[in-house]
Design an enzyme around this catalytic site. Structure first.
Site, mmCIF file in Angstrom:
data_model
loop_
_atom_site.group_PDB
_atom_site.id
_atom_site.type_symbol
_atom_site.label_atom_id
_atom_site.label_comp_id
_atom_site.label_asym_id
_atom_site.label_seq_id
_atom_site.Cartn_x
_atom_site.Cartn_y
_atom_site.Cartn_z
ATOM 1 N N LYS A 1 -58.752 -108.373 13.483
ATOM 2 C CA LYS A 1 -57.316 -108.564 13.213
ATOM 3 C C LYS A 1 -56.558 -107.553 14.044
ATOM 4 O O LYS A 1 -57.092 -106.502 14.373
ATOM 5 C CB LYS A 1 -57.008 -108.325 11.728
ATOM 6 C CG LYS A 1 -55.713 -108.951 11.272
ATOM 7 C CD LYS A 1 -55.919 -110.403 10.943
ATOM 8 C CE LYS A 1 -54.646 -111.105 10.589
ATOM 9 N NZ LYS A 1 -54.945 -112.447 10.022
ATOM 10 N N ASP B 1 -50.436 -114.945 13.207
ATOM 11 C CA ASP B 1 -50.412 -114.598 11.774
ATOM 12 C C ASP B 1 -48.924 -114.379 11.467
ATOM 13 O O ASP B 1 -48.070 -114.911 12.199
ATOM 14 C CB ASP B 1 -51.265 -113.350 11.505
ATOM 15 C CG ASP B 1 -51.529 -113.125 10.010
ATOM 16 O OD1 ASP B 1 -52.398 -113.802 9.455
ATOM 17 O OD2 ASP B 1 -50.839 -112.281 9.390
#
Ligand code: NDP
Ligand code: 2IT
Length: 445
Positions: free
Chosen positions: A126, A166
């Site tokens: 991430k 995201d």
């Protein structure tokens, strides 16, 4: 002291002031107890849990950019490459002022198990920045994305690490970042990012994938527990990518989604949320939800939080972490809610999850129910490698099958370890086993 407790205490001691990271690790470790007990000697000897909770690599960098007034600005950039044992690192980029190392580590830790559950070869990662895209001009967004990629490009690649979107990162930002990557690298390497535009290697169906996948899994979970999703009233939080397409698919399945929310307030629409109005307000105009009620006179807008106070059969939290608390869980149960499936990552606090589960509410954790986004990202990578594109029907059929398989995989894992109906445990165990076996096979690295 149990091995699990030992590891959790180490994580807390060695990573101070990272509450989201502690929360994610606690939830996973707790459910692994029966697996760890069976294999304790081996796991201890191989320091498997120590390695599982320690990222392989954390990159932090400065992101300098210049705003429209000529003012120099600085943000923090991150990429956490957590575990690459089952495939290239894979996971989204988040641009939001709440981004910090704790948030990046919790999200990348979760991503390992999610990616494993999809059945596709992808490791967990991430990244992102504490940059706030709200109120920025298109040119400012472009300059920020270019500066971010000028640092990030060193650490990524189609077989190394493949970022995607995201919160705060959608098609526009991926386009700008891909452009800068291509310019620096000097060639076409489409497989380095997913969520690209359709004209330069993006996959049909990626935009809709997380929300649609959430509904495919939710329908299967309800069906396997004797309920039909058609006719159900659904409360949704969020008003971004995941929420919008969850709402769209809920309508297509004959259910009625009645709420949505953003960081300022929430909407209750007794006639059901109008997807076209929602898209126009949030996607096209990038405006606030106060604009939604201007176009829908029967709908009500409320400041602050409150989506979970609405009577519903199914709740789908699709905004952000820690947005469904114990008091919300109590309201949902009191109002007769039968199922909660997470579209966001870790939206439900641990005590709220336990309350829902112990009151008979079907509960599916995000690492399973929101895996449709990264699953179609995996399909985008496959298409890029083949230099070929599947039709939207082909992608949607594969997504549907993956989500149904994920549900049965975690349902079976929960049964096998004596925790029937505990889909949190099922998801953590099923996701973990594949990663653990790959780690063991690859030696102490
Ligand atoms: P978007 O940026 O498209 O939308 C996020 C939505 O949540 C917006 O409505 C935003 O409100 C709201 N929101 C964000 N942060 C907060 C906050 N701190 N408090 C209250 N509301 C907030 O993001 P996505 O829809 O892509 O992501 C939503 C969730 O789904 C995240 O948890 C993400 O990690 C997860 N997810 C996303 C996937 C994807 O493919 N995009 C895949 C799997 C999971 P506002 O408009 O005011 O900013
Ligand atoms: O949380 C997630 O799974 C995502 N934001 C999607 C990641 C991806 O690589 O598509």
């Amino acid at each position: 002291m149990s091995y699990i407790k030992e590891i959790f205490e180490q994580v807390v001691a060695q990573n101070p002031a990272q509450p989201e990271f502690h929360q994610a690790v606690e939830e996973v470790l707790e459910s692994l107890a029966p697996v760890v007990e069976k294999n304790e000697a081996l796991y201890r000897r191989e320091a498997l849990l120590e390695r599982l909770v320690t990222p392989e690599r954390v990159v932090m960098f400065r992101v300098p950019w210049v705003d429209d007034q000529g003012q120099a600005r600085i943000n923090n950039g991150y990429r956490v490459q957590y575990n690459g044992s089952i495939g290239p690192y894979k996971g989204g980029l988040r641009f939001h002022p709440t981004v910090n190392l704790s948030v990046m580590k919790f999200l990348s830790f979760e991503q390992n198990f999610k990616n494993s559950l999809t059945g596709l070869p992808m490791g967990g990662a991430k990244g992102g920045s504490d940059f706030d895209p709200k109120g920025k001009s298109d040119r400012e967004i472009m300059r920020f994305c270019q500066s971010f990629m000028t640092e990030l490009y060193k650490y990524i690649g189609p077989d190394v690490d493949v970022p995607a979107g995201d919160i705060g990162v959608g098609g526009r930002e991926i386009g700008y970042m891909y452009g800068q990557y291509r310019r620096i690298r000097g060639g076409y390497e489409g497989g380095v990012l997913t969520g690209k535009g359709l004209s330069f290697g993006g996959s049909l169906g990626r935009t809709e994938a997380t929300g649609y996948g959430l509904l495919y899994l939710t329908r299967e979970m309800l069906k396997c527990n004797g309920h039909d999703i058609a006719g159900k009233t659904i409360a949704v939080s969020g008003a971004g990518n995941v929420a919008t397409y969850a709402i769209q698919k809920a309508w297509q399945m004959g259910a009625k989604p009645v709420t949505c929310s953003d960081s300022n307030g929430w909407v209750y629409d007794p006639d059901g949320i109008d997807v076209e109005v929602l898209k126009d307000v949030k996607e096209v105009r990038r405006a606030r939800l106060t604009e939604y009620v201007k176009a829908r006179p029967n709908a009500q807008y409320h400041e602050g939080k409150g989506v979970w106070s609405v009577k519903c059969d199914v709740a789908l939290p699709c905004a952000t972490q820690n947005e469904l608390f114990l008091e919300d869980a109590k309201m949902l149960v009191a109002n007769g809610c039968i199922a909660v499936a997470e579209g966001a990552n870790m939206p439900t606090t641990l005590d709220a999850t336990k309350y829902l589960q112990s009151n008979g509410v079907l509960f599916c954790p995000g690492k399973a129910s929101n895996a449709g986004g990264v699953a179609v990202s995996g399909l985008e990578m496959a298409q890029n490698s083949m230099r070929y594109s599947w039709t939207v029907e082909e992608v949607d059929n594969k997504l549907h099958q993956i989500m149904v398989d994920i549900f049965h995989n975690l349902d079976n894992a929960a049964r096998e370890y004596g925790m029937e109906g505990n889909y949190v445990a099922g998801a953590n165990i099923a996701g973990f086993l594949k990663v653990a076996n790959a780690m063991l096979a690859q030696g102490v690295i």
